[in-house]
Design an enzyme around this catalytic site. Sequence first.
Site, PDB file in Angstrom:
ATOM      1  CB  CYS A 183     -11.147  20.000 -10.473  1.00 60.52           C
ATOM      2  SG  CYS A 183      -9.393  20.438 -10.506  1.00 60.52           S
ATOM      3  CB  ALA A 227     -18.142  22.904 -10.988  1.00 62.29           C
ATOM      4  N   PRO A 228     -19.649  20.176 -11.136  1.00 64.75           N
ATOM      5  CG  PRO A 228     -21.441  18.975 -11.955  1.00 64.75           C
ATOM      6  CD  PRO A 228     -19.960  19.073 -12.084  1.00 64.75           C
ATOM      7  N   GLY A 229     -20.292  19.262  -8.593  1.00 60.47           N
ATOM      8  CA  GLY A 229     -20.617  19.043  -7.427  1.00 60.47           C
ATOM      9  C   GLY A 229     -20.980  17.538  -6.960  1.00 60.47           C
ATOM     10  N   GLY A 230     -21.189  16.863  -7.934  1.00 65.55           N
ATOM     11  CA  GLY A 230     -21.696  15.359  -7.693  1.00 65.55           C
ATOM     12  C   GLY A 230     -20.849  14.516  -6.740  1.00 65.55           C
ATOM     13  CE  LYS A 231     -15.688  12.083  -9.960  1.00 67.28           C
ATOM     14  NZ  LYS A 231     -16.057  13.299 -10.988  1.00 67.28           N
ATOM     15  CB  CYS A 260     -14.273  11.562 -17.500  1.00 68.60           C
ATOM     16  SG  CYS A 260     -14.176  13.246 -18.302  1.00 68.60           S
ATOM     17  CG  ASP A 279      -6.041  28.050 -11.522  1.00 69.32           C
ATOM     18  OD1 ASP A 279      -5.885  26.928 -11.418  1.00 69.32           O
ATOM     19  OD2 ASP A 279      -5.701  28.835 -12.451  1.00 69.32           O
TER      20      ASP A 279
END
Length: 340
Positions: free
Chosen positions: A134, A136-140, A264, A185
């Site tokens: 999962c 988005a937004p792509g930080g990890k 989170c 998905d």
Amino acid sequence: AVVSTQSTGIDQKCGKAVLRGADVFSPGIKGLPHLPTGAKVAVHVDMACKCKRGEKKYEGQTVHIADGVLRLNRFDIFKKHITSGVAVQITKRRIDLPSLNGVLENLIFLQNLPSIVTSHVLAPRSGDVVLDMCSAPGGKTTHIAQLMGDSGTVIALEKVSNKVEKLRSNIAKQNLTCITVFKCDSTKAFREESVSRSLQPPFGREVFDRILLDPPCSAMGQRPQLVNTLTFSEVSSYPSYQWCFVADAVKMLKPGGVLVYSTCTLPKQENELIVAKVLESFPEMKLVPAVPLVGRPGIPGAGLSEEQARMVQRFVPGDGVDPDLDTIGFFIAKFMKCDQ
């Protein structure tokens, strides 16, 4: 935002962005009186979500979060329909944070501390085949690629079209080449009958060296949080949904591979109890310390022994012991898959 006399009204999503350091952009404006460009205004958040777009004076429940200077007036926003650009340039916030919009965009990616820790817990190595279920937004995702030296393969899955585009944009800004994005998905990313080791969904068994699973959650740890409209029924639905991701992640992981599960949010049902269910349902999955252990231990007794609770980590908003840990609420657990 909602603006009454000498004030402007914004929606809650915009309000959260302002509290994080953003200016007010045109789409966030809900109410605004007739004021000239350059006027000083107070920015209020519509707490009841009842302000109609274009209202001149809103009498409903609001919270004052900032002051600023009007850069787009009522005619610009509601008549000319200017849908981009700064509508209110913030000059003073209730919480003093600078705006970093557009600052070093190709060099830095802002993340909360627990999110940064999560990628280090996964500890990807150069040459690994990694799945971010999962992403988005792509930080990890981009952090993982950087930790790998942009060498290896990172498969990033995201099912929402506009989030996929944002994800690809963030990857491109950092010039990373080892990441492949699929609009998919993740609850449908595994297919039992698939014998292919192809790195495109649906995947078969034992394809990935490391998997990061940060599934949809109730997000009760997110900050700032002006109001939470989730119902008890909605919150209660998350653990079973998260389990769909977890069960498939275990199957797609190679023996000797690492699975990191993070959220989170704060309820034990989405955190410690999920960990306990993994250990009960999959004997091949071993809980290991989620090093570096930066946060607090998990909740003992919530399906985990005291020793197991010390292996996971929780970040709790308003940490009264260490100011550096006053972060968003977050949970991290790490598993290793043993040979059966």
